[in-house]
Enzyme design. Structure first.
Site, PDB file in Angstrom:
ATOM      1  N   TRP A 277      76.769  48.620 -12.918  1.00 44.61           N
ATOM      2  CA  TRP A 277      77.099  49.896 -13.553  1.00 44.61           C
ATOM      3  C   TRP A 277      78.432  49.805 -14.275  1.00 44.61           C
ATOM      4  CZ3 TRP A 277      75.141  49.381  -8.592  1.00 44.61           C
ATOM      5  CH2 TRP A 277      73.816  49.859  -8.423  1.00 44.61           C
TER       6      TRP A 277
ATOM      7  N   HIS B 141      75.316  57.063 -12.058  1.00 50.53           N
ATOM      8  CA  HIS B 141      73.929  57.379 -11.710  1.00 50.53           C
ATOM      9  C   HIS B 141      73.931  58.649 -10.850  1.00 50.53           C
ATOM     10  CE1 HIS B 141      74.412  54.288  -8.124  1.00 50.53           C
ATOM     11  NE2 HIS B 141      75.431  55.084  -8.246  1.00 50.53           N
TER      12      HIS B 141
ATOM     13  N   ARG C  37      77.944  55.788 -18.797  1.00 49.74           N
ATOM     14  CA  ARG C  37      78.234  54.364 -18.620  1.00 49.74           C
ATOM     15  C   ARG C  37      79.020  53.838 -19.806  1.00 49.74           C
ATOM     16  NH1 ARG C  37      72.730  52.014 -15.787  1.00 49.74           N
ATOM     17  NH2 ARG C  37      72.706  53.618 -14.153  1.00 49.74           N
TER      18      ARG C  37
ATOM     19  N   GLN D 297      69.575  61.317 -15.532  1.00 53.26           N
ATOM     20  CA  GLN D 297      68.751  60.672 -14.517  1.00 53.26           C
ATOM     21  C   GLN D 297      68.158  61.767 -13.655  1.00 53.26           C
ATOM     22  OE1 GLN D 297      70.725  57.717 -12.078  1.00 53.26           O
ATOM     23  NE2 GLN D 297      70.326  56.101 -13.578  1.00 53.26           N
TER      24      GLN D 297
ATOM     25  N   VAL E 143      68.981  50.442  -1.254  1.00 55.28           N
ATOM     26  CA  VAL E 143      67.596  50.511  -0.762  1.00 55.28           C
ATOM     27  C   VAL E 143      67.178  49.156  -0.206  1.00 55.28           C
ATOM     28  CG1 VAL E 143      66.755  52.421  -2.190  1.00 55.28           C
ATOM     29  CG2 VAL E 143      66.761  50.101  -3.119  1.00 55.28           C
TER      30      VAL E 143
HETATM   31  N1  PHE Z   1      70.612  54.621  -9.189  1.00 54.42           N
HETATM   32  C1  PHE Z   1      69.826  53.509  -9.674  1.00 54.42           C
HETATM   33  C2  PHE Z   1      70.271  53.175 -11.088  1.00 54.42           C
HETATM   34  O1  PHE Z   1      70.891  53.956 -11.723  1.00 54.42           O
HETATM   35  C3  PHE Z   1      68.344  53.841  -9.649  1.00 54.42           C
HETATM   36  C4  PHE Z   1      67.804  53.978  -8.257  1.00 54.42           C
HETATM   37  C5  PHE Z   1      67.846  55.181  -7.608  1.00 54.42           C
HETATM   38  C6  PHE Z   1      67.223  52.909  -7.618  1.00 54.42           C
HETATM   39  C7  PHE Z   1      67.338  55.330  -6.331  1.00 54.42           C
HETATM   40  C8  PHE Z   1      66.735  53.012  -6.362  1.00 54.42           C
HETATM   41  C9  PHE Z   1      66.782  54.236  -5.705  1.00 54.42           C
HETATM   42  O2  PHE Z   1      70.019  52.092 -11.552  1.00 54.42           O
END
Ligand code: PHE
Length: 352
Positions: free
Chosen positions: A161, A182, A208, A222, A265
Site C-alpha cells: 500500500w 483501504h 494511495r 472500496q 487473512v
Molecule cells: N484491503 C485489501 C486491499 O486493499 C483487500 C482485502 C480486504 C483483502 C479484506 C482481504 C480481505 O488490497
C-alpha cells in the site's frame, strides 16, 4: 407648362401623392414620399415656383389652392406616420408576446454519481444477505490501517500500500497518521466496538500515493465486508460472494477463487468472475484469460481477532474488499477509471 393649368396640376399632384401615400409600407418609405412631394425640392414646391409668373388675380387663386393642397398633404402625412408607427408597435408587441402554450425551459436536474449508484447497489445486495452498512474515517491511525491488521512497522507487506502520510509526527519521530489505503481498518474498529456476531459492509474512499493510469486512481472507493461468528468457514465466504456476483453480474456468472496473500487473512484468496464479454473464451477485457479479478478476501487471521479482543478459539470470520469502480467498469464496459472523477458531464450523464 401653361400657367393657367397650375391649379389643375396641383390637384393632379395631390391625387397622385395621396394614392401613393396609401401604399407607403414603412417609415423609411414615408420619408422618401415627403422628399418627393412636400419637401424643399419636392414636386409641389416646384409647381409653386411657377406661380410668380401668373397675373396677380390668378396667382392669388392658384396660391390658395396650392396652400390648401400643401396643408392637406402635410396632414395626410402626419396621419399616415401615426398609422405606421402604431402598426410597427403592434407588430413588435405581438412578436414579444408570451405564448403560454409553449413548453417551459427544462429545469436542470441533478443525478447520483455512478460511484454512488454502484456502491448503493452492492451494499443493498449485501443488505439482503443480512449485512449492515457502516462508514468510517478517511484519515486513520497507522495502528488501524496496519498494525491491528497484522502488518507491524517495518513489515515488507506495507509495500503493498503506497501510503499518503499526514504531516503529524509523534514523540518517536514517527508518522502515525495517514489517509487510509483501504477500508480494512474498519474491520478492527467494528470488532473493537461490538461483540460477535458481526455482519457489515463498509463503503468509503481510500487513498494511495500512486501514479494514475486506466486502472489506477490515487483516490478511489472500496467496499469492505466482514462476517464474524461461531463456526464461520471458507464455504460461507464462497457462498456469500458467489451470491453477490450473481446479483450484480447476472445469474449466469461463474466465480473462481485462487490463493492470494493479505497479512490480515489466512487463508487469503482473490475472487474472479468469468468474463461477461466473451463468456470465458478469452478477449481483450479479460486479457485472454477468460476471468476477471474483482476482489481480495479470506478468513480473518487469528492474530487480527486477538488484536481486537476476540477469542480465535471461539470465533472465526471472513473478510473481503472490492473496488466498486472496478465493478462498475466491468458492468458497464468503462475503459478508464479516471473518467469517474474527471467531472466530464458527457460521461457522468450517461449514468445519472
Ligand atoms: N484491503 C485489501 C486491499 O486493499 C483487500 C482485502 C480486504 C483483502 C479484506 C482481504 C480481505 O488490497
Amino acid at each position: 407648362m401653361s400657367e393657367a393649368t397650375i391649379p389643375i396640376q396641383v390637384e393632379d399632384l395631390r391625387a397622385k401623392a395621396s394614392r401613393e401615400l396609401e401604399s407607403v409600407p414603412d417609415l423609411d418609405g414615408l420619408e422618401a414620399w415627403r422628399i418627393t412631394y412636400t419637401g424643399r425640392r419636392g414636386q409641389l414646391t416646384q409647381l409653386l415656383r411657377g406661380l410668380g409668373a401668373l397675373p396677380s388675380e390668378e396667382r392669388r387663386e392658384a396660391g390658395a389652392v396650392a396652400n390648401a393642397v400643401r396643408a392637406a398633404l402635410e396632414e395626410s402625412l402626419a396621419e399616415r406616420e401615426d398609422q405606421l408607427k402604431r402598426a410597427a408597435m403592434e407588430a413588435s408587441l405581438s412578436a414579444d408576446a408570451i405564448d403560454v402554450t409553449m413548453p417551459g425551459w427544462p429545469v436542470p436536474k441533478g443525478g447520483l454519481h455512478i460511484t454512488t449508484r454502484i456502491v448503493r447497489e452492492i451494499c443493498s445486495a449485501f443488505a439482503s444477505m443480512g449485512f449492515t452498512t457502516v462508514e468510517g474515517p478517511e484519515v486513520e491511525w497507522d495502528t488501524y490501517n496496519f498494525e491491528k491488521l497484522n502488518i507491524p512497522k517495518g513489515h515488507p507487506a506495507r509495500d503493498m500500500w503506497a501510503t499518503l502520510w499526514i504531516d503529524h509526527i509523534d514523540e518517536d519521530g514517527e508518522h502515525p497518521m495517514l489517509l487510509r489505503t483501504h477500508t480494512s481498518p474498519m474491520q478492527a474498529r467494528i470488532m473493537e466496538a461490538t461483540e460477535p456476531p458481526v455482519r457489515v459492509v463498509v463503503p468509503g474512499r481510500c487513498y494511495r500515493y500512486e501514479a494514475t493510469d486506466p486502472t489506477h486512481e490515487w483516490h478511489f472507493y472500496q467496499i469492505e465486508g466482514l462476517a464474524v461468528d461461531r463456526g464461520i468457514t471458507l464455504a460461507d465466504l464462497k457462498g456469500t460472494l458467489y451470491e453477490f456476483a450473481r446479483r450484480i453480474f447476472g445469474s449466469e456468472r461463474k466465480v473462481r477463487f485462487r490463493c492470494d496473500y493479505f497479512p490480515f487473512v489466512e487463508p487469503g484468496v482473490d475472487m474472479s468472475i468469468d468474463c461477461f464479454l466473451c463468456d470465458g473464451v478469452g478477449c481483450r477485457v479479460c486479457q485472454d484469460t477468460g476471468w476477471i479479478e474483482i476482489m481480495g478476501a479470506g478468513m480473518v487471521h487469528p492474530q487480527v481477532l486477538e488484536n481486537v479482543g476476540y477469542d480465535p478459539n471461539i470465533y472465526t470470520g471472513f473478510a473481503f474488499g472490492m473496488g466498486p469502480e472496478r465493478v462498475a467498469m466491468l458492468k458497464y464496459g468503462i475503459e478508464d477509471i479516471r473518467l469517474f472523477y474527471a467531472n466530464d458531464l458527457r460521461f457522468l450523464r450517461q449514468f445519472a
